[in-house]
Design a protein around this motif. Structure first.
Motif, PDB file in Angstrom:
ATOM      1  N   CYS B 245       0.836  -1.210   0.000  1.00  0.00           N
ATOM      2  CA  CYS B 245       0.000   0.000   0.000  1.00  0.00           C
ATOM      3  C   CYS B 245       0.872   1.262   0.000  1.00  0.00           C
ATOM      4  O   CYS B 245       1.784   1.391   0.813  1.00  0.00           O
ATOM      5  CB  CYS B 245      -0.901  -0.009   1.230  1.00  0.00           C
ATOM      6  N   CYS B 316      -6.876   5.891   2.017  1.00  0.00           N
ATOM      7  CA  CYS B 316      -6.811   5.050   0.818  1.00  0.00           C
ATOM      8  C   CYS B 316      -6.948   5.907  -0.433  1.00  0.00           C
ATOM      9  O   CYS B 316      -7.786   6.789  -0.504  1.00  0.00           O
ATOM     10  CB  CYS B 316      -7.922   4.011   0.864  1.00  0.00           C
ATOM     11  N   CYS B 319      -5.622   2.622  -5.215  1.00  0.00           N
ATOM     12  CA  CYS B 319      -4.706   2.059  -6.219  1.00  0.00           C
ATOM     13  C   CYS B 319      -5.005   0.590  -6.491  1.00  0.00           C
ATOM     14  O   CYS B 319      -4.598   0.044  -7.511  1.00  0.00           O
ATOM     15  CB  CYS B 319      -3.255   2.208  -5.776  1.00  0.00           C
ATOM     16  N   CYS B 322      -3.747  -3.665  -2.860  1.00  0.00           N
ATOM     17  CA  CYS B 322      -4.085  -4.629  -1.816  1.00  0.00           C
ATOM     18  C   CYS B 322      -4.933  -5.764  -2.387  1.00  0.00           C
ATOM     19  O   CYS B 322      -4.762  -6.923  -2.019  1.00  0.00           O
ATOM     20  CB  CYS B 322      -4.808  -3.941  -0.662  1.00  0.00           C
TER      21      CYS B 322
HETATM   22  S1  SF4 Z   1      -6.367   0.508  -2.623  1.00  0.00           S
HETATM   23 FE1  SF4 Z   1      -5.411  -0.725  -1.034  1.00  0.00          FE
HETATM   24  S2  SF4 Z   1      -3.229  -0.551  -1.410  1.00  0.00           S
HETATM   25 FE2  SF4 Z   1      -4.209   1.119  -2.538  1.00  0.00          FE
HETATM   26  S3  SF4 Z   1      -4.213   2.852  -1.150  1.00  0.00           S
HETATM   27 FE3  SF4 Z   1      -6.153   1.812  -0.822  1.00  0.00          FE
HETATM   28  S4  SF4 Z   1      -5.746   0.408   0.859  1.00  0.00           S
HETATM   29 FE4  SF4 Z   1      -3.770   1.039   0.069  1.00  0.00          FE
END
Ligand code: SF4
Ligand code: HEM
Ligand code: SF4
Ligand code: SF4
Ligand code: SF4
Ligand code: SF4
Lengths: 329, 358
Positions: B245, B316, B319, B322
């Motif tokens: 992340c 968050c 992206c 995760c």
């Molecule tokens: S989508 Fe997942 S990896 Fe990306 S910023 Fe959000 S929590 Fe973090």
């Protein structure tokens, strides 16, 4: 109807003598156990047209089509042509069925194509090996498995090839979470320990299974670019002295393995018991008779083992000899 | 105003930039994945355009530069402490003495991620000097996103359009490569390598396949919501989701004594994860959030709720890394949506009553 059949030739042609008079089963070779859906459909066709609509899946990943009348063998062979071509069996004449049956189907687990733990392309190596050693009448069993889990039960073969990776450690990416240590202990051989927040690998104990690489969350552990192998030899089932294959080589390369297995055929020709039934004798019995050093001499002829490769100079198979002692204790 | 470059032009440009800057970019690491012969895209220093992976989202984020996975902060001896120098990963002697500024190539979501890292390390009590030390040397290059990747939900998180803190942008175009140049001082460089100049607006996505509904408020009662229960058995607590992340900032300390008397050694900080065992272990050995469902709750609420309570926007950036990485196919996005459903349900059942915020 006169039935005058050369049973020896028929067996060599990969048709079985069955207990039902006049009936046979066609044995389809599937190197590495991977068959196209198209060929599978062809197998189904043969089973429906000439068999009794049944297909037997063999232990060694071959396919057997039972219930075939012996007089239909030429027609079945004609039908086998496209399968032989499709599975890339090493024979120029594809119209006569299989040209040999002694060297058994080369077995492989799914390997890296499917399995998260597979350390190499088992299918491709099995197909390469089949190409090198088939057609051949000598009774040789080779099997490939992707990692030390040995899902393909290679320990029951003359040559059992096990994939290995040499885990590469980047301390800069390691956060000391200990998951690799934990999983190596739970799923493998406890070759890792944490020391001052970083991981230490016991190189002698490590079996190169790659479990640490699979579980490391940061890519601190990665796989070596080289694919390595462990070779177990002279495993067998059977009546006299069944036993598991034992480690002979580790951290060995693909080309050396191919040469070694091919060399072994010359060793067999030289030393096989001339009275062996149907010219078949497990190689291990020959090795027992003429000695392990003699086997090594023949098998390793013109083989230059890589520097990294470790070789056992003594191999012990410690199991029951039913031909000498059949007591239950 | 922007420029168009062909392959050769980009090569020259990057080579020249790499003389003045350290260039940190997504790089395809052949065979570095968990599985045999599977590549990974991880950030690294490059000196050649051919090393840069432009076409896929990186598996791990740029944050490894600003907050290294493992970093030695200082060395100590009997009566002295010496701050560890350098950039990037500790023990990387090749770059420790290199004082050049760093150009980091990243996508819009990650640029928004930098704001979150800054918030945590610079605007949340006293500044973190180690973060500040590297942060002051970092400049950004925006990688345009012509299309969304599989698990992205940047649009719903409002991070699909990049903030204005980049020097120039880079993306593939029909002509080869297109760059918008925001930093005027870089213009002469582009003039040298471009085949043409034209208006360039960095591409950004306006539509993702994945949609996420973030709850406006979360009643304290949902602490024990059944939403979290499934993760008790599904999640293995590996922490991959937080390590990839771009906005997770947790770290822990390792004091490493070299000698038996413990008077010479180093202090490291390593990334930590609220999903991994040990995170909530305190002096004396007690541990909180043993259940993986509780950890999932802690993570998810941090990402789409708690952080907002303090900083006014969500942590968050959507992206989707995760969701890309979870070995157990646990979707963070799905979990946020399940949470929102649970909030709606709670609201419907408690109409008129005032929720106590979690
Ligand atoms: S989508 Fe997942 S990896 Fe990306 S910023 Fe959000 S929590 Fe973090
Ligand atoms: C009302 C009194 C106290 C409160 C509310 C309190 C609260 C806390 C909290 C919230 C933490 C952080 C836990 C973590 O996230 O790891 C902590 C850690 C700690 N506290 Fe306290 N504390 C109190 C009293 C004390 C006292 C009296 C001592 C020592 C005598 C102490 C020693 C510590 C230590 C050593 C830690 C670090 C634990 C670790 O991180 O492993 N605390 N405390
Ligand atoms: S390769 Fe297997 S045996 Fe070796 S350290 Fe990793 S997990 Fe342990
Ligand atoms: S799993 Fe990876 S990060 Fe964790 S201790 Fe092992 S090598 Fe380090
Ligand atoms: S989600 Fe977890 S690891 Fe990430 S910043 Fe929040 S508490 Fe730390
Ligand atoms: S959610 Fe997935 S990636 Fe995250 S800790 Fe659990 S199993 Fe690992």
């Amino acid at each position: 109807m006169i039935q005058d059949i050369d049973v020896k030739a028929m067996k060599k042609n990969a048709f079985r003598v069955s207990k039902e008079r006049g009936m046979t089963a066609s044995r389809v070779r599937v190197p590495g156990g991977l068959v196209s859906a198209k060929s599978m459909a062809r197998i189904v066709e043969i089973a429906e047209e000439y068999g009794r609509g049944e297909i037997f899946l063999t232990n060694r990943q071959g396919v057997e089509i039972p219930g075939i009348h012996m007089e239909d063998m030429p027609k079945v062979n004609e039908k086998l042509k496209t399968i032989i071509e499709d599975t890339k069996i090493n024979q120029e004449d594809t119209s006569q069925g299989y040209l040999a049956s002694g060297t058994r189907n080369v077995v492989a687990c799914p390997g890296k194509r499917l399995c998260p733990f597979g350390c190499y392309d088992t299918t491709a190596f099995a197909q390469r090996m089949d190409h090198e050693i088939f057609p051949n009448n000598r009774h040789v069993k080779v099997a490939f498995t992707g990692c030390s889990n040995d899902c393909a039960h290679v320990a029951l073969n003359d040559f059992g090839i096990i994939g290995m990776t040499e885990p590469q450690y980047d301390p800069n990416r390691c956060i000391g979470c200990g998951q690799c240590v934990d999983w190596c202990q739970r799923r493998s051989v406890s070759a890792l320990r944490l020391e001052k927040g970083k991981v230490v690998r016991d190189e002698d104990r490590c079996i190169g299974c790659g479990v640490c690489v699979v579980y490391c969350p940061t890519r601190a552990w990665t796989r070596s670019p080289e694919h390595y192998f462990r070779v177990k030899i002279m495993g067998r089932t059977g009546k006299q002295n069944p036993r598991l294959a034992q480690d002979w080589l580790r951290w060995v390369d693909e080309d050396s393995i191919v040469k070694i297995v091919k060399n072994t055929y010359a060793f067999i020709e030289e030393y096989i018991d001339p009275n062996a039934p149907e010219g078949k004798e497990h190689i291990g019995y020959i090795v027992d008779r003429v000695g392990f050093d003699e086997f090594c001499e023949w098998a390793l002829k013109d083989v230059e083992l890589p520097e990294k490769c470790q070789r056992a100079t003594r191999v012990y198979w410690d199991t029951k000899r039913y031909d000498r002692d059949n007591n239950l204790r | 105003m922007g420029y168009v470059l062909d392959g050769e032009g980009l090569d020259g440009l990057v080579r020249e930039l790499a003389r003045d800057y350290l260039v940190f970019a997504p790089v395809r690491k052949v065979g570095a994945g968990r599985f045999t012969d599977v590549d990974q895209v991880i950030y690294d220093f490059v000196d050649d355009a051919s090393q840069i992976e432009l076409d896929v989202k990186s598996d791990y984020s740029f944050k490894e530069l600003l907050t290294p996975l493992s970093q030695t902060l200082f060395y100590y001896t009997e009566d002295q402490v010496r701050e560890a120098g350098g950039i990037g990963a500790a023990g990387d002697p090749a770059r420790e003495g290199d004082a050049r500024d760093v150009l980091v190539l990243m996508r819009a979501c990650d640029l928004h991620g930098v704001k979150r890292l800054d918030a945590m390390y610079l605007h949340n009590g006293p500044e973190d000097s180690f973060y500040r030390r590297i942060r002051d040397r970092v400049h950004f290059v925006l990688l345009g996103c012509p299309q969304t990747f599989e698990h992205c939900f940047c649009v719903d998180m409002g991070s699909n359009v990049a903030p204005d803190n980049w020097e120039f942008s880079l993306e593939r175009s029909d002509e080869g490569y297109a760059c918008a140049v925001a930093n005027e001082s870089l213009r002469p460089l582009f003039e040298r390598y471009a085949t043409a100049s034209r208006d360039v607006v960095p591409a950004h996505v306006t539509q993702n396949e994945v949609h996420v509904r973030v709850p406006k408020t979360v009643p304290l009662e949902l602490r024990t919501s059944p939403v979290w229960d499934e993760y008790n058995h599904r999640c293995i607590g590996c922490g991959r989701c937080t390590l990839v992340c771009p906005t997770c900032t947790c770290f822990t300390m390792q004091d490493v004594a070299y000698t038996e008397n413990g008077r010479v050694g180093e202090r490291r900080r390593v990334q930590a994860s609220c999903m991994i065992d040990g995170y909530s272990t305190v002096a004396g050995g007690a541990s909180y959030r043993k259940q993986h469902g509780e950890r999932m709750r802690f993570k998810v609420l941090h990402k789409v709720y708690d952080f907002r309570q303090r900083f006014g926007y969500d942590m968050c950036v959507g992206c989707g890394r995760c969701d890309d990485v979870c070995p157990e196919y646990i979707s963070f996005a799905a979990c946020v949506n399940k949470l929102s459903d649970a909030v709606d349900e709670w609201d419907a059942q408690h109409e008129g009553s005032v929720a106590r915020d979690a």
